[in-house]
Design an enzyme around this catalytic site. Structure first.
Site, PDB file in Angstrom:
ATOM      1  NE  ARG A   1      -2.093   0.564   3.233  1.00 18.05           N
ATOM      2  CZ  ARG A   1      -3.068   0.941   4.073  1.00 18.05           C
ATOM      3  NH1 ARG A   1      -3.783   1.635   4.588  1.00 18.05           N
ATOM      4  NH2 ARG A   1      -1.964   0.783   5.796  1.00 18.05           N
TER       5      ARG A   1
ATOM      6  CB  SER B   1       4.251 -22.346  11.209  1.00 14.43           C
ATOM      7  OG  SER B   1       4.988 -22.221  11.942  1.00 14.43           O
TER       8      SER B   1
ATOM      9  CE  LYS C   1       1.309 -20.786  11.613  1.00 16.21           C
ATOM     10  NZ  LYS C   1       0.941 -19.835  12.375  1.00 16.21           N
TER      11      LYS C   1
ATOM     12  CG  HIS D   1       1.721 -25.036  14.223  1.00 12.66           C
ATOM     13  ND1 HIS D   1       2.011 -23.348  14.434  1.00 12.66           N
ATOM     14  CD2 HIS D   1       2.808 -25.534  13.886  1.00 12.66           C
ATOM     15  CE1 HIS D   1       3.585 -23.383  14.413  1.00 12.66           C
ATOM     16  NE2 HIS D   1       4.005 -24.598  14.329  1.00 12.66           N
ATOM     17  CG  ASN D   2      -0.427 -20.357  15.820  1.00 13.56           C
ATOM     18  OD1 ASN D   2       1.065 -20.782  14.804  1.00 13.56           O
ATOM     19  ND2 ASN D   2       0.038 -19.014  16.009  1.00 13.56           N
TER      20      ASN D   2
ATOM     21  CD  GLU E   1       4.012 -20.497  18.425  1.00 11.33           C
ATOM     22  OE1 GLU E   1       4.054 -21.196  16.749  1.00 11.33           O
ATOM     23  OE2 GLU E   1       3.561 -19.458  18.279  1.00 11.33           O
TER      24      GLU E   1
HETATM   25  C1  6PG Z   1       4.761 -19.272  13.573  1.00 16.43           C
HETATM   26  C2  6PG Z   1       3.931 -18.391  14.959  1.00 16.43           C
HETATM   27  C3  6PG Z   1       3.815 -17.394  14.396  1.00 16.43           C
HETATM   28  C4  6PG Z   1       3.478 -15.995  15.155  1.00 16.43           C
HETATM   29  C5  6PG Z   1       2.856 -16.405  16.272  1.00 16.43           C
HETATM   30  C6  6PG Z   1       3.443 -15.923  17.891  1.00 16.43           C
HETATM   31  O1  6PG Z   1       3.970 -20.889  13.672  1.00 16.43           O
HETATM   32  O2  6PG Z   1       5.315 -18.917  12.880  1.00 16.43           O
HETATM   33  O3  6PG Z   1       3.022 -19.042  15.373  1.00 16.43           O
HETATM   34  O4  6PG Z   1       2.420 -17.707  14.059  1.00 16.43           O
HETATM   35  O5  6PG Z   1       4.535 -15.546  16.119  1.00 16.43           O
HETATM   36  O6  6PG Z   1       1.233 -15.441  15.853  1.00 16.43           O
HETATM   37  O7  6PG Z   1       1.882 -15.946  18.323  1.00 16.43           O
HETATM   38  P1  6PG Z   1       1.755 -14.557  20.271  1.00 16.43           P
HETATM   39  O8  6PG Z   1       2.404 -13.756  19.027  1.00 16.43           O
HETATM   40  O9  6PG Z   1      -0.010 -14.967  20.480  1.00 16.43           O
HETATM   41  O10 6PG Z   1       2.726 -15.621  20.742  1.00 16.43           O
END
Ligand code: 6PG
Length: 478
Positions: A36, A130, A184, A187-188, A191
């Site tokens: 943008r 990710s 995804k 996945h998070n 994480e």
């Molecule tokens: C990934 C991470 C990425 C990001 C997260 C962090 O897979 O590359 O998960 O997506 O680092 O969104 O999440 P928070 O800020 O909620 O910890």
């Protein structure tokens, strides 16, 4: 006329520019780029004059620079910005073109967007990506949803930029509409749990073991050579070794102990609650961040009654090994719960998600990449319908080898007042799963008592209600 671009990227903040550079570095790709504000575009082309880019200052030029079927990956902050770019592109794209949203979108938004965009004959692919900034540049794990037809055209391009694990690209078609972003999101969630579990292990090693951050870094580096080998363990050692440039103290001691979040962990738990999928380890990880951020409340009354015992560690190597085992067991639970939630989501939304393939594409590139994902892949390859990862022979044996240490560590943490919500809830989940009878029978009795909610019997079909305020006889209600 210059050759057109086979793919484009809209949104050139760090993730977008790194993804664009990754795409441009692969044989056969020419990448249209647009942002943008033109400054970011100019910066990217100035910094990387060698990259095979076609830079555009307007969305019209961007669209015109794409060969057909036009394919554009949107890499803007998830939310209203995404909707704005989608509508700019749909106004200009034609039937058969492909719009990819590579942000961390909420899967229900992706379902809605896919419906709206595909009504115009344009493909919409919500793709989880990710691996952070470095992954975007060098090879992320990619989780695309959308139609099979869109994947047939998009997949080969994504395969050129994805991470490679054991010779295979870390990308696969996850399922229709929002399936990619759903996976995804989970996945998070995993994480979050993984990070919290590692943090709890660190806390125990520090508080009970008396180890310094440098020593704990060495312990994690050692663990990273075995069954815990993973990106998160590896980077944890690096974080712990870091010294603060201002004070010379370990950086971890200078960082405010209030964890932030951008929302995907919360979404995972909200979704799991709706699906009835018990992701208790992930939920505890999300709540642990919330508690950590309540600084005013935590400082409100410093002298609350404390622990009954002191964790006196005599045999330090044995203690370290017990923490490692407890961490490994709890980590297995986090993955088992995450995969259960994916199965529950797939059922709810009619997605055909192959859990083994999901484990496969998480082996490289992504934040939760770990050596033991190979074992998860094997487990689902052996039995696609596996009811829980914990029932696979490998994981049965893995837990058997950790169970004594796991219990001891959770018990000691409780006795000595070291907060360990994720360790403890993982163990409770495990015990709940293996219990022959749960006290849920009593809960059903209570519900029937005050609300005539009825209960089922173990020995007969139908629903029953006890006349609690009458003669306490039982009646069959259906
Ligand atoms: C990934 C991470 C990425 C990001 C997260 C962090 O897979 O590359 O998960 O997506 O680092 O969104 O999440 P928070 O800020 O909620 O910890």
């Amino acid at each position: 006329m210059t050759e057109k671009a086979n793919i484009g990227v809209v949104g050139l903040a760090v993730m977008g520019s790194n993804l664009a550079r990754n795409l441009a570095s692969r044989e056969g790709n020419r990448v249209a780029i647009y942002n943008r504000s033109v400054e970011k575009t100019n910066q990217l082309t100035a910094d990387h004059p060698e990259a095979n880019f076609i830079a555009s200052e307007s969305i019209d030029d961007f669209v015109a620079s794409l060969s057909k079927p036009r394919t554009a990956i949107i890499m803007v902050q998830a939310g209203t910005g995404t909707d704005a770019v989608i509508s700019q592109l749909t106004e200009r794209f034609e039937k058969g073109d492909i719009i990819v949203d590579g942000g961390n979108a909420l899967y229900t938004d992706t379902i809605r967007r896919e419906k709206e965009v595909s009504a115009k004959g344009i493909h919409f692919v919500g793709a989880g990506i990710s691996g952070g900034e470095e992954g975007a540049l060098k090879g992320p794990s990619i989780m695309p949803g959308g139609t099979k037809a869109a994947y047939a055209s998009l997949g080969p391009i994504l395969e050129t930029i994805a991470a490679v694990a054991e010779g295979e690209p870390c990308v696969t078609h996850i399922g229709s509409d929002g399936a990619g972003h759903f996976v995804k999101m989970i996945h998070n969630g995993i994480e979050y749990a993984d990070m919290q579990l590692i943090a709890e292990a660190y806390d125990m090693l520090r508080q009970a073991g008396g180890f310094s951050p440098d020593e704990i870094a060495d312990i994690f580096s050692e663990w990273n050579k075995g069954e815990l080998e993973s990106y998160l363990i590896e980077i944890t050692a690096e974080v712990l070794r870091q010294k603060d440039s201002k004070t010379g103290e370990p950086l971890v001691d200078v960082i405010l102990d209030a964890a932030g979040s951008k929302g995907t962990g919360v979404w995972t738990v909200q979704t799991a609650l709706d699906l009835g999928a018990p992701v208790s380890g992930i939920a505890e990880a999300v709540f642990a961040r919330s508690l950590s951020a309540q600084h005013a409340q935590r400082a409100g009354k410093p002298e609350l009654p404390a622990a009954n015992q002191v964790w006196a560690v005599e045999d330090k190597p044995a203690f370290v090994e017990a923490v490692r085992r407890a961490l490994y067991a709890s980590k297995i639970i986090a993955y088992a719960q995450g995969f259960d939630a994916i199965r529950a989501g797939a059922k709810e939304f009619n997605w055909e998600i192959n859990l083994g393939e999901v484990a496969k594409i998480w082996r490289g590139g992504c934040i939760i990449r770990a050596q033991f994902l190979n074992r998860i892949t094997d487990a689902y390859r052996k039995d696609e319908k596996l009811l829980s990862l914990l029932f696979d022979d490998y994981f049965v044996a893995a837990i058997a080898g950790t169970i004594a240490s796991w219990r001891e560590i959770v018990a000691m943490a409780a006795l000595t007042g070291v907060p360990s919500p994720a360790f403890a809830s993982s163990l409770s989940y495990y015990d709940g799963l293996r219990a022959k009878r749960l006290p849920a029978a009593l809960v059903q009795g209570q519900r029937d008592f005050f609300g005539a909610h009825t209960y089922k019997r173990i020995d007969a079909e139908g629903s029953y209600h006890t006349l609690w305020s009458g003669d306490r006889s039982e009646i069959k209600t259906d």
